[in-house]
Design a protein around this motif. Structure first.
Motif, PDB file in Angstrom:
ATOM      1  N   ALA A   9       0.830  -1.205   0.000  1.00 29.07           N
ATOM      2  CA  ALA A   9       0.000   0.000   0.000  1.00 29.07           C
ATOM      3  C   ALA A   9       0.862   1.252   0.000  1.00 29.07           C
ATOM      4  N   GLY A  10       1.952   1.223   0.765  1.00 28.50           N
ATOM      5  CA  GLY A  10       2.870   2.356   0.776  1.00 28.50           C
ATOM      6  C   GLY A  10       3.530   2.565  -0.572  1.00 28.50           C
ATOM      7  N   THR A  13       0.979   4.271  -2.913  1.00 22.75           N
ATOM      8  CA  THR A  13       0.698   5.690  -2.673  1.00 22.75           C
ATOM      9  C   THR A  13       1.861   6.594  -3.064  1.00 22.75           C
ATOM     10  N   VAL A  16       1.636   6.059  -7.564  1.00 22.65           N
ATOM     11  CA  VAL A  16       0.546   6.742  -8.275  1.00 22.65           C
ATOM     12  C   VAL A  16       0.923   8.196  -8.586  1.00 22.65           C
ATOM     13  N   HIS A  75       7.696  10.810   2.004  1.00 22.79           N
ATOM     14  CA  HIS A  75       6.348  11.119   1.519  1.00 22.79           C
ATOM     15  C   HIS A  75       5.969  12.555   1.851  1.00 22.79           C
ATOM     16  N   ALA A 143      -0.296   0.910 -10.235  1.00 23.19           N
ATOM     17  CA  ALA A 143      -0.333   2.264  -9.670  1.00 23.19           C
ATOM     18  C   ALA A 143       0.057   3.295 -10.710  1.00 23.19           C
ATOM     19  N   GLN A 166      -2.096  14.715  -6.680  1.00 26.28           N
ATOM     20  CA  GLN A 166      -0.793  14.084  -6.417  1.00 26.28           C
ATOM     21  C   GLN A 166      -0.387  14.249  -4.957  1.00 26.28           C
ATOM     22  N   ILE A 169      -2.467  12.183  -2.408  1.00 27.75           N
ATOM     23  CA  ILE A 169      -2.184  10.738  -2.435  1.00 27.75           C
ATOM     24  C   ILE A 169      -0.864  10.432  -1.742  1.00 27.75           C
ATOM     25  N   VAL A 170       0.174  11.220  -2.037  1.00 28.49           N
ATOM     26  CA  VAL A 170       1.478  10.926  -1.444  1.00 28.49           C
ATOM     27  C   VAL A 170       1.458  11.176   0.068  1.00 28.49           C
ATOM     28  N   ALA A 172      -1.232  10.707   1.934  1.00 30.13           N
ATOM     29  CA  ALA A 172      -2.005   9.578   2.483  1.00 30.13           C
ATOM     30  C   ALA A 172      -1.108   8.356   2.682  1.00 30.13           C
ATOM     31  N   GLY A 173      -0.027   8.258   1.889  1.00 22.83           N
ATOM     32  CA  GLY A 173       0.885   7.129   2.042  1.00 22.83           C
ATOM     33  C   GLY A 173       1.560   7.078   3.393  1.00 22.83           C
ATOM     34  N   THR A 176      -0.136   4.500   5.613  1.00 27.19           N
ATOM     35  CA  THR A 176       0.170   3.091   5.357  1.00 27.19           C
ATOM     36  C   THR A 176       1.558   2.728   5.885  1.00 27.19           C
TER      37      THR A 176
END
Length: 395
Positions: A9-10, A13, A16, A75, A143, A166, A169-170, A172-173, A176
């Protein structure tokens, strides 16, 4: 399994947004600023240039610190250039210089995130290194496809909205990565200076008859094929097919779909035992399909050539990464994988620059044949002098 899930998951994120950047960045250069092939090649080189100078240090840092903390900070820092570029666009202040600064900053972040992520893979693999590598690569390309799709909306949604997505999303990583168990920090080998630690991974690779030939192949792929993909492909879409962001994203999606298809087939098959032979054969087939794409096909035919090129790339990249992961000692794994990243990320800037000048001199389609010749000559040299052809997986 839980740790592998959060690890993947990491990865997603971070990839993507990088996939979105792959489409958005050259689109901003060639469509918004109307720059030529040479300026695009220079700009694309800057996205990877920091890896040449920092990736080995990133590997040392990942071996001597908790890689989880490095990823959390990476991130966070990755979001800042995205937000800064969005601000410049919203104020109508976009310029070539600003894009170069953005590219360099993102390259610095990647130089530290990549070794930390590679060093964590063995920790979450549970003894299934090749399978985890293929899962990770499959997710990476999925991704990227999602990133390509999101960035393809730039014509309609506008680049500011794409950059904000962008950044979200990064960021949100970080959630994870927080779920990963903190790792054990391995002590440096006694008597090693900082300089010796910095080049320890490189020495291990150069002394290895397993890793060195695989690394040379990967370097050639990054230099010739990576340069073609990042520079020639957007120019072909613009100049040959008169396309924009949507068509550029379709070409990247075609390549990524081919890679994912091959990785699914490999996972179902249970992996490949003769890894070196598979790498060399994939260079042959990849060059053939890319060469076909140079003959001014209809756009759908060009996409088909990229799809089959992606299938060959899936074999080469997964086998190369597996060889490196299996052969690397535990206390220097991040440093060994930073050498892998140095080849894959560091080869692309110079390949992008070369392909930019080749496109200006010979045209983008003819330049594809130059990249094919470069990879084939390198592969022939490895086949003649190395033992990669007979290399098998470690049990």
């Amino acid at each position: 399994m839980s740790q592998r899930f959060w690890y993947l998951a990491g990865v997603g994120t971070f990839i993507v947004p990088m996939g979105m950047q792959t489409i958005l960045f050259p689109w901003l250069v060639v469509v918004q600023l109307h720059e030529g092939a040479e300026r695009l090649g220079l700009a694309q080189m800057c996205t990877q240039l920091p890896a040449i100078f920092l990736i080995l240090f990133g590997g040392v840092l990942a071996d001597r610190m908790d890689a989880r903390k490095i990823l959390l900070l990476g991130h966070l820092l990755a979001a800042l250039p995205m937000l800064g570029l969005a601000l410049a666009l919203s104020l109508d202040g976009l310029s070539y210089s600003i894009l170069i600064v953005y590219a360099l900053l993102m390259g610095v972040v990647t130089a530290f995130v990549q070794p930390a992520r590679d060093g964590l893979l063995n920790r979450v693999a549970g003894g299934e290194v090749q399978k985890t590598v293929m899962f990770t690569m499959g997710l990476t390309f999925l991704a990227q496809l999602l990133g390509y799709f999101l960035a393809s909306q730039a014509d309609d949604a506008g680049p500011v909205m794409i950059l904000l997505v962008q950044a979200v999303i990064v960021l949100a990583g970080m959630l994870t990565i927080w779920k990963l168990v903190p790792g054990v920090v391995l002590a440096a080998l006694p008597g090693q200076s900082t300089r010796q630690q910095l080049f320890a991974g490189l020495r291990l690779v150069l002394d290895s008859d397993r890793m060195l030939p695989a690394l040379i192949i990967l370097l050639a792929v990054a230099f010739f094929f990576g340069g073609s993909f990042s520079v020639l492909n957007p120019l072909i879409v613009r100049d040959i097919y008169q396309g924009g962001a949507n068509e550029i994203s379709m070409t990247f999606a075609a390549f990524g779909s081919g890679t994912i298809t091959m990785l699914v087939l490999l996972i179902v098959r249970g992996g490949i035992v003769r890894q070196g032979r598979a790498m060399l054969l994939s260079m042959l087939t990849g060059g053939l399909t890319l060469g076909v794409g140079a003959f001014h096909l209809p756009f759908m035919g060009y996409l088909a050539a990229l799809f089959f090129w992606g299938m060959s790339g899936g074999v080469a990249m997964s086998m190369g990464r597996t060889i490196m992961q299996e052969a690397a000692p535990e206390n220097a794994r991040s440093r060994v994988m930073s050498v892998f990243s140095l080849a894959t990320l560091g080869g692309m800037p110079f390949g992008a620059l070369l392909m930019g000048y080749c496109a200006g001199a010979f045209g983008p389609l003819a330049s594809l044949l130059i990249s094919v010749a470069g990879v084939w000559v390198t592969s022939a040299g490895i086949l003649w002098h190395g033992r990669l052809w007979g290399l098998t997986t470690q049990q």
